[in-house]
Enzyme design. Sequence first.
Site, PDB file in Angstrom:
ATOM      1  CG  HIS A 165     -27.823   6.305 -36.417  1.00 29.02           C
ATOM      2  ND1 HIS A 165     -28.463   5.624 -37.422  1.00 29.02           N
ATOM      3  CD2 HIS A 165     -26.511   6.281 -36.726  1.00 29.02           C
ATOM      4  CE1 HIS A 165     -27.570   5.204 -38.298  1.00 29.02           C
ATOM      5  NE2 HIS A 165     -26.374   5.594 -37.897  1.00 29.02           N
TER       6      HIS A 165
ATOM      7  CB  THR B  74     -20.990  18.965 -30.154  1.00 34.33           C
ATOM      8  OG1 THR B  74     -20.556  19.742 -29.031  1.00 34.33           O
ATOM      9  CG2 THR B  74     -20.277  17.615 -30.158  1.00 34.33           C
ATOM     10  CE  LYS B  75     -23.091  22.951 -26.675  1.00 36.03           C
ATOM     11  NZ  LYS B  75     -22.937  23.214 -25.283  1.00 36.03           N
TER      12      LYS B  75
ATOM     13  CE  LYS C  16      -3.797  32.037 -29.104  1.00 36.29           C
ATOM     14  NZ  LYS C  16      -2.416  32.310 -28.815  1.00 36.29           N
TER      15      LYS C  16
END
Length: 179
Positions: free
Chosen positions: A103, A155-156, A173
Site C-alpha cells: 500500500h 525485503t531485499k 551463510k
Amino acid sequence: MSKRFYTIYYRLKFLGIIKFENKSSIEKRFSIKTFNFKNSKLKVYLKQGASIQHDVIIQGSGKLEVGENSFIGSFSTIGVNSKIVIGKNVMIAQNVSIRDSDHRFDNPTLPMIQQGIVTGNVIIENNVWIGYGAVITKGVTVGQGSIIAANAVVTKDVPKNAIMGGVPAKILKYRDEQN
C-alpha cells in the site's frame, strides 16, 4: 475425495484463470480472489508437476507462474497484482506469504486506503526452499539454490545459494561454505 478430483474441480471452476500442465495438481479448499487493478485479470499457470496444497489463497490481478515440480504449502497466501514467477523444484512451506505489492502511504493528508498500491515483480529462481511462515515482499528476487529460514521477512534480493534468516532477513551463510 482425491487430489485428482479437486484438480479437475478447480480446473473447471476457475476456467480462464488457471492453466494446468500435465501432472499439476491442487488440493481441497483452494481459493482465488480476483482484484480489479488497472483492468488486469488474474492468471495462474501451473507447469508440469506443480502442486498447490490445501487451504492456499491466491489473490490479485496479476500473473502467477509456478514452475515444474514446485509446490506451495498449505495455508500460504500469494498476492499478485503484477507478476510472481516461481522457478523449478521450489519448495514453499506452510503459512508463507508472497506479495508483489504494497500500500502507498506517502501522502499524510489522504487516508491510506485511498492512496492505492505500488507493485514490483517477485522472482523465485530454481531449487529454492522457503521455510514455514516466511514473508517475501515486492520487488525481490530469490536467487537459485537459496534457503529462506522459517519466519524470515525478505525485503531485499537474495544471492544465489544464500541462507537467509531474521526480520528483516540477512545472509546467515552460503550453502557451499564448510561448517
